[in-house]
Scaffold this active site. Structure first.
Site, PDB file in Angstrom:
ATOM      1  CG  ASP A  37      -1.933  -1.080   1.227  1.00  0.00           C
ATOM      2  OD1 ASP A  37      -2.778  -1.060   0.329  1.00  0.00           O
ATOM      3  OD2 ASP A  37      -1.869  -1.965   2.108  1.00  0.00           O
ATOM      4  CG  ASP A 175      -6.904  -4.388   0.309  1.00  0.00           C
ATOM      5  OD1 ASP A 175      -6.469  -4.671   1.430  1.00  0.00           O
ATOM      6  OD2 ASP A 175      -6.418  -3.488  -0.420  1.00  0.00           O
TER       7      ASP A 175
HETATM    8  C1  DX5 Z   1      -6.210  -0.274   3.289  1.00  0.00           C
HETATM    9  C2  DX5 Z   1      -5.316  -1.151   2.490  1.00  0.00           C
HETATM   10  C3  DX5 Z   1      -5.179  -2.555   2.908  1.00  0.00           C
HETATM   11  C4  DX5 Z   1      -4.695  -2.742   4.315  1.00  0.00           C
HETATM   12  C5  DX5 Z   1      -5.575  -3.781   4.894  1.00  0.00           C
HETATM   13  O1  DX5 Z   1      -6.173   0.984   2.663  1.00  0.00           O
HETATM   14  O2  DX5 Z   1      -5.765  -1.191   1.152  1.00  0.00           O
HETATM   15  O3  DX5 Z   1      -4.358  -3.272   2.000  1.00  0.00           O
HETATM   16  O4  DX5 Z   1      -3.368  -3.182   4.420  1.00  0.00           O
HETATM   17  O5  DX5 Z   1      -5.285  -3.897   6.228  1.00  0.00           O
HETATM   18  P1  DX5 Z   1      -6.044  -4.923   7.149  1.00  0.00           P
HETATM   19  O6  DX5 Z   1      -5.912  -6.270   6.529  1.00  0.00           O
HETATM   20  O7  DX5 Z   1      -5.353  -4.770   8.456  1.00  0.00           O
HETATM   21  O8  DX5 Z   1      -7.488  -4.478   7.200  1.00  0.00           O
HETATM   22 ZN    ZN Z   2      -4.439  -2.260  -0.141  1.00  0.00          ZN
END
Ligand code: DX5
Ligand code: ZN
Length: 225
Positions: A37, A175
């Site tokens: 990210d 995601d």
């Molecule tokens: C949020 C990102 C994700 C993030 C998800 O903007 O796109 O990829 O890393 O994090 P988790 O899995 O902790 O919700």
């Molecule tokens: Zn992401």
């Protein structure tokens, strides 16, 4: 034919003091690729890392790197992300004035291109681009931060996208808030790629393999349901 199930660690939730060890551990634990990210503090209200960090971890794994780009203008970063070792760039479908031009530029740079739908973007927003992409990522949280709760309300959109994708060779990812408990419902809706930050990295390095295996099993269960 159904697309392969993949479990994708998102390093946003990794221990940054030991980032290299985290990448090696998630690779050995069976992560299929890495989700990176990249944020600029404007598209979303957070800052993460950029090409230098990607270049630093690139030698530590053979697995593909997908960049979830939350930086504008995207075109300014395509070359640097390719040079740093990215294999695919995903951009938010409604962020840029000419999404198709960016998809073309990513492909011309030798990478795969994909689109991300924020919770506000309808499934139909990807329709004009189905011939330009191999990956659609449905955000199941508000973008910008890890550790939020999975939005089950996005599952209708996943199902609609699965139908829209039809015979196109396009992977469908979820995601945000993805963990052992939420994978199954996403797989049932039609997702085949499961991106998880907190859901993997918060379980502790000795548990990554067990966690990834459990997520894979839950995905198979959901798909079979
Ligand atoms: C949020 C990102 C994700 C993030 C998800 O903007 O796109 O990829 O890393 O994090 P988790 O899995 O902790 O919700
Ligand atoms: Zn992401």
């Amino acid at each position: 034919m159904s697309r392969p199930i993949q479990i994708v660690p998102s390093i946003l939730a990794a221990d940054y003091a030991h980032l290299g060890d985290e990448v090696v551990a998630a690779d050995r634990a069976g992560g299929d690729r890495f989700h990176l990210d990249v944020m600029d503090g404007h598209v979303v209200k957070n800052l993460s890392f950029g090409p230098d960090t990607i270049r630093a971890i690139r030698p530590l794994t053979q697995k593909p790197f997908e960049v979830h780009l939350m930086v504008t203008p995207a075109c300014d970063w395509i070359g640097a992300l390719k040079a740093a070792g990215s294999d695919r760039i995903l951009i938010h479908v409604a962020l840029e004035a000419d999404t198709a031009a960016i998809m073309h530029a990513i492909r011309e740079a030798g990478m795969a291109a994909g689109l991300v739908l924020t919770p506000d973007d309808p499934a139909a927003s990807v329709t004009p681009y189905l011939d330009l992409i191999d990956y659609i990522n449905v955000l199941t949280v508000t973008p910008g931060f890890g550790g939020q709760s999975f939005l089950t309300s996005m599952m209708q959109k996943v199902s609609t996208l699965k139908t829209l994708i039809g015979a196109h060779a396009i992977d469908l990812a979820v995601d945000g808030g993805v963990n052992q408990a939420t994978v199954e419902v996403a797989a049932r809706a039609g997702a085949n790629i499961f991106i998880a930050g907190t859901g993997i990295f918060a379980t502790g390095r000795t548990h990554y393999a067990q966690t990834i295996n459990a997520m894979r099993q839950a995905a198979e269960t959901g798909r079979a349901a």
